[in-house]
Structure formats: structure tokens, C-alpha cells
Motif scaffolding. Structure first.
Motif, short mmCIF file in Angstrom:
data_model
loop_
_atom_site.label_atom_id
_atom_site.label_comp_id
_atom_site.label_asym_id
_atom_site.label_seq_id
_atom_site.Cartn_x
_atom_site.Cartn_y
_atom_site.Cartn_z
N GLN A 85 0.82 -1.21 0.00
CA GLN A 85 0.00 0.00 0.00
C GLN A 85 0.85 1.26 0.00
OE1 GLN A 85 -2.57 -0.72 3.37
NE2 GLN A 85 -4.23 -1.47 2.06
N ARG A 86 2.11 1.17 0.40
CA ARG A 86 2.99 2.33 0.38
C ARG A 86 3.36 2.76 -1.03
NH1 ARG A 86 7.43 1.52 5.21
NH2 ARG A 86 5.98 0.95 6.87
N VAL A 87 3.27 1.83 -1.98
CA VAL A 87 3.70 2.14 -3.34
C VAL A 87 2.57 1.97 -4.36
CG1 VAL A 87 6.12 1.60 -2.91
CG2 VAL A 87 4.58 -0.22 -3.65
N CYS A 88 1.40 1.54 -3.92
CA CYS A 88 0.30 1.24 -4.84
C CYS A 88 -0.83 2.26 -4.73
CB CYS A 88 -0.26 -0.16 -4.57
SG CYS A 88 0.84 -1.49 -5.10
N ARG A 89 -1.68 2.30 -5.75
CA ARG A 89 -2.87 3.15 -5.72
C ARG A 89 -3.79 2.69 -4.59
NH1 ARG A 89 -4.71 2.54 -11.96
NH2 ARG A 89 -2.84 3.41 -12.98
N PRO A 90 -4.40 3.63 -3.90
CA PRO A 90 -5.36 3.25 -2.86
C PRO A 90 -6.47 2.38 -3.43
CG PRO A 90 -4.83 5.59 -2.71
CD PRO A 90 -4.19 5.09 -3.98
N GLY A 91 -6.82 1.34 -2.69
CA GLY A 91 -7.91 0.47 -3.07
C GLY A 91 -7.56 -0.64 -4.03
N THR A 92 -6.29 -0.70 -4.50
CA THR A 92 -5.94 -1.74 -5.48
C THR A 92 -5.25 -2.94 -4.84
OG1 THR A 92 -3.75 -0.82 -6.00
CG2 THR A 92 -5.65 0.02 -7.26
N VAL A 93 -4.80 -2.82 -3.60
CA VAL A 93 -4.06 -3.93 -2.98
C VAL A 93 -5.04 -4.96 -2.45
CG1 VAL A 93 -2.43 -4.59 -1.18
CG2 VAL A 93 -2.12 -2.42 -2.41
N ALA A 94 -4.82 -6.21 -2.82
CA ALA A 94 -5.74 -7.27 -2.41
C ALA A 94 -4.98 -8.57 -2.19
CB ALA A 94 -6.82 -7.48 -3.48
N VAL A 95 -5.48 -9.37 -1.27
CA VAL A 95 -4.96 -10.72 -1.05
C VAL A 95 -5.73 -11.64 -1.99
CG1 VAL A 95 -4.67 -12.60 0.60
CG2 VAL A 95 -4.38 -10.22 1.34
N THR A 96 -5.05 -12.25 -2.94
CA THR A 96 -5.71 -13.08 -3.95
C THR A 96 -5.68 -14.56 -3.60
OG1 THR A 96 -3.66 -13.24 -5.25
CG2 THR A 96 -5.18 -11.42 -5.77
N ASP A 97 -4.84 -14.95 -2.66
CA ASP A 97 -4.78 -16.34 -2.22
C ASP A 97 -4.26 -16.34 -0.79
OD1 ASP A 97 -5.08 -19.04 -2.36
OD2 ASP A 97 -3.43 -19.42 -3.75
N VAL A 137 1.54 -20.58 1.78
CA VAL A 137 1.85 -19.45 0.91
C VAL A 137 0.59 -18.63 0.67
CG1 VAL A 137 2.82 -18.73 -1.30
CG2 VAL A 137 3.60 -20.85 -0.23
N SER A 138 0.72 -17.32 0.74
CA SER A 138 -0.37 -16.41 0.37
C SER A 138 0.10 -15.52 -0.78
CB SER A 138 -0.80 -15.57 1.57
OG SER A 138 -1.33 -16.39 2.59
N ARG A 139 -0.84 -14.90 -1.48
CA ARG A 139 -0.53 -14.05 -2.62
C ARG A 139 -1.19 -12.69 -2.45
NH1 ARG A 139 3.56 -16.91 -5.00
NH2 ARG A 139 3.02 -19.12 -4.95
N VAL A 140 -0.40 -11.63 -2.71
CA VAL A 140 -0.88 -10.26 -2.59
C VAL A 140 -0.51 -9.52 -3.87
CG1 VAL A 140 -0.93 -8.20 -1.14
CG2 VAL A 140 -0.35 -10.42 -0.12
N ARG A 141 -1.41 -8.67 -4.35
CA ARG A 141 -1.13 -7.89 -5.56
C ARG A 141 -1.70 -6.49 -5.42
NH1 ARG A 141 -4.87 -7.03 -9.42
NH2 ARG A 141 -3.45 -7.31 -11.19
N GLY A 142 -1.17 -5.58 -6.22
CA GLY A 142 -1.69 -4.22 -6.28
C GLY A 142 -1.23 -3.56 -7.56
N VAL A 143 -1.72 -2.36 -7.83
CA VAL A 143 -1.33 -1.57 -9.00
C VAL A 143 -0.50 -0.38 -8.51
CG1 VAL A 143 -2.12 -0.21 -10.96
CG2 VAL A 143 -3.40 -2.25 -10.25
N LEU A 144 0.71 -0.25 -9.04
CA LEU A 144 1.58 0.83 -8.60
C LEU A 144 0.93 2.20 -8.79
CD1 LEU A 144 5.20 -0.05 -9.81
CD2 LEU A 144 4.22 -0.30 -7.53
N ALA A 145 1.14 3.07 -7.83
CA ALA A 145 0.72 4.46 -7.98
C ALA A 145 1.41 5.06 -9.21
CB ALA A 145 1.07 5.26 -6.73
N ASP A 146 0.71 5.95 -9.90
CA ASP A 146 1.24 6.49 -11.15
C ASP A 146 2.59 7.17 -10.95
OD1 ASP A 146 -1.02 5.56 -12.39
OD2 ASP A 146 -2.04 7.51 -12.46
#
Length: 369
Positions: free
Chosen positions: A225-237, A251-260
Motif C-alpha cells: 500500500q505504500r507504493v500502490c494506488r489506494p484500493g488496489t491492494v488485495a490478497v488473492t490467495d 503461501v499467500s498471494r498479494v497484488r496491487g497496481v503501482l501508484a502512477d
């Protein structure tokens, strides 16, 4: 006086994710010149202590091609001649490690931390050959690939003495993803795959393992969340069981979209490392407090162990960095291997010691003799 063997260009190579690179061109300090990684293909090794006295370097090579998967694969070196099994010594013996676990439990009781990863480093003498050649990293990598295949296996060897290039000798059988970067829906997607919870079989995974994994997954989510757009970080597994040679992991999986602004920044890799490094699974929670406890308890630096090993393709906007676990590194006539365990209030000291033995036994056996 005998002249020391001068390493040739062919002794510099790297392999990771189906790529084999030879003919080193240059190396850069990632922390001082992160903008260099915005162009070209680089192979990266970062110490756990990077930014606090440790190093983070990247190497660029003249020739990068698909790895044929052969035992030699075009990389130089002779047969693997490892140290004797009896030659390994631990930075903490059993009593010292059990005492460190109890110390972490005391910190948890006082409210300083929730979890700390406590590690020890195994070391064995391994001298250069009579002609000055360094140990054959490619031969060890081939041995690990055959006896302990890993999803993020990597090796980088740039001999000391090559002019203008930083040396490195690292062979990793890492099962854990630290960061992957690439184009995706909505922008540049960043992914992480924290591992917490280890046992010989799935039946051996307990409530402590699951609680620890959830705790660290939340830490990784906060880091992204420090480097991603707000609301895009999610635990997918969450809490997936993965089989690996001789053991299982949660193992868990986390993803997000980088802030512009982060995605477009010339110092992208400085920002990513500042926000997420060292990896949460090998530090603890809260991370800053856990790192202070690690510095208090561990008698030697971790080096590349628990750091990061992988590649960055600045031209394609892609990267894959593994957590530097199940990793050997060699320097100054000594081969080293790290092993550790996550300590919580629910930890049994003897069981945590056995976990460190479980993680080391197969790989150290492969590297010995």
C-alpha cells in the motif's frame, strides 16, 4: 612468486527464470543509482542489510539467451567439490537459538513485536583452487536443480578481480516470491507471495503456522500500500499449501497496481525497496521493531540470505525478485547458508530449532562432500 590466476570474462554469468547471461558488461549500486535499472536487463542481488551497511548490486551482461536447462548450460566451472558434512558450523548453537526464541517471546509479552524471524548462518571453509579459481557455482546450481528444484532458483557468479565490476557468488533454491512487476489491468501490477508456515507434511501445519502467515500477509499488504494506488491492494490467495522437496509451506498471494507517480519515477527501484524491503516474511511485525530485535539477537550479518535475488528488465517494465532463502553464498574462502524460523508468542523453542534444521538438512547435504 606464482601469479594468481586472473578470471576470464567467461567466469561471469547469471541464470534465473529460464535465462542464461554471460559476459558481464558492468555492475551498479542499486541504492545509489536506481535510475540505471529503468533501461536494460539486470540481474540483482541485495543483502538483507541493504541500506544499513549491506549492499544491493545489479549486473548487466553482453549475452542473454534462453537457458537450455543442461547441467552446464554454457556457464563455466568444474565439478562441485563442497565442504565435508562435518565442517559446517552455526552462528548460533542450539542453546543460543533457544535462548533467542525465549527473548523474542519476552518482546512479544512486552508488546514490542508480534513476530520476529530469527535466523542462524551455517558456514564451512571452502578454499579457491590451486590455480586461483573460485568454487564452481554453476555445478552447485546444477546439483540443487536436480536434488531440490525450486520455482525461483537462481545463480549469479562474477569472479573477484574482474576490472570495474563488483564480485558476487550466490546460488539460490528459493521457493518464495518477493516482488514481481509487470504490465497489467489498470497499470503496472506488483505481486508478492509471502511464505510463513513450514512442516515436513501438510498434517504438521498447525494453528501457529496459519496465524503467523495471516500476520505476515497483512504486513506485506501494508508494504504494498505504500507504493500502490489506494484500493488496489488485495490478497488473492490465503494459506495455500505448497509442496516442496522434503517439506511443505503455507503461501499467500498479494497484488496491487503501482501508484502512477511511483511507476513513472526514475528512482522506481529506490521507492520499491524503501517501501517493501527487507521482505516481511523474513523480518517480522511490526517490521521496524522486528528489525531492531534481529540486530540485537543475531551475531552475524545475513548477507544475501533473506535479501533479494532476481532480474529487472527496465525496457519491458518487468521484474521478478525472489526472497533470498534456501541460498548459498561464498566469499573469502567460506561457503555460507542461512536458515531460520518465525517466532511468535505461541512458539515452542525446541520446535523452532527443529524447523531451522528441516529447512537446512536437504540443501546442506546436497552442497556437502
Amino acid at each position: 612468486m606464482r601469479q594468481r590466476h586472473r578470471p576470464v570474462a567467461a567466469s561471469a554469468w547469471a541464470r534465473f527464470a529460464g535465462r542464461l547471461a554471460t559476459g558481464v558488461v558492468e555492475s551498479v549500486d542499486v541504492l545509489r543509482e536506481p535510475e540505471r535499472l529503468r533501461a536494460g536487463l539486470w540481474f540483482v542481488v541485495a543483502d538483507f542489510e541493504a541500506g544499513a551497511g549491506g549492499r544491493a548490486h545489479a549486473w548487466r551482461f553482453a549475452d542473454v539467451r534462453p537457458d537450455d536447462g543442461g547441467a552446464r548450460g554454457g556457464a563455466p566451472g568444474g565439478p562441485w567439490r563442497g565442504p565435508a558434512p562435518s565442517a559446517w558450523r552455526s552462528s548460533m548453537d542450539r542453546d543460543a537459538y533457544l535462548a533467542a526464541v525465549e527473548r523474542v517471546r519476552a518482546h512479544v509479552r512486552e508488546g514490542d513485536v508480534y513476530q520476529v524471524n530469527v535466523c542462524r548462518v551455517l558456514a564451512a571453509p571452502l578454499a579457491v583452487a590451486g590455480d586461483g579459481a573460485e568454487p564452481a557455482a554453476d555445478a552447485l546450481a546444477a546439483r540443487l536443480a536436480a536434488g531440490n528444484p525450486a520455482p525461483h532458483a537462481a545463480a549469479v557468479h562474477v569472479s573477484a578481480g574482474l576490472p570495474g565490476v563488483a564480485p558476487v557468488w550466490v546460488v539460490s533454491a528459493s521457493p518464495e516470491l518477493y516482488l514481481a512487476l509487470g504490465p497489467g489491468p489498470g497499470g503496472t501490477v506488483v505481486r508478492s507471495g509471502p511464505i510463513k508456515g513450514t512442516a515436513r507434511t501438510a498434517a504438521g501445519l498447525g494453528a501457529k503456522d496459519r496465524a503467523e502467515n495471516v500476520m505476515i500477509t497483512d504486513l506485506v499488504r501494508n508494504d504494498l500500500q505504500r507504493v500502490c494506488r489506494p484500493g488496489t491492494v488485495a490478497v488473492t490467495d490465503l494459506l495455500a499449501v505448497e509442496q516442496h522437496p522434503g517439506l511443505v509451506h503455507l503461501v499467500s498471494r498479494v497484488r496491487g497496481v503501482l501508484a502512477d507517480d511511483v511507476a513513472a519515477a526514475p528512482d522506481l527501484w529506490a521507492r520499491l525497496l524503501a517501501g517493501t524491503f527487507p521482505p516481511g516474511s523474513v523480518s517480522g511485525a511490526p517490521k521496524s521493531s522486528a528489525l531492531r530485535v534481529v540486530a540485537e539477537l543475531e551475531p552475524v550479518p545475513r548477507g544475501p540470505y533473506c535479501g533479494a535475488v532476481g532480474w529487472v528488465d527496465g525496457d519491458a517494465g518487468r521484474a521478478e525478485l525472489a526472497v533470498g532463502i534456501r541460498t548459498f553464498w561464498w566469499a573469502d574462502g567460506v561457503l555460507r547458508f542461512g536458515t531460520g524460523a518465525g517466532i511468535t508468542w505461541g512458539s515452542d523453542p525446541a520446535a523452532e530449532w527443529r524447523e531451522t534444521e528441516l529447512k537446512a538438512e536437504r540443501l546442506v547435504a546436497l552442497a556437502s562432500g
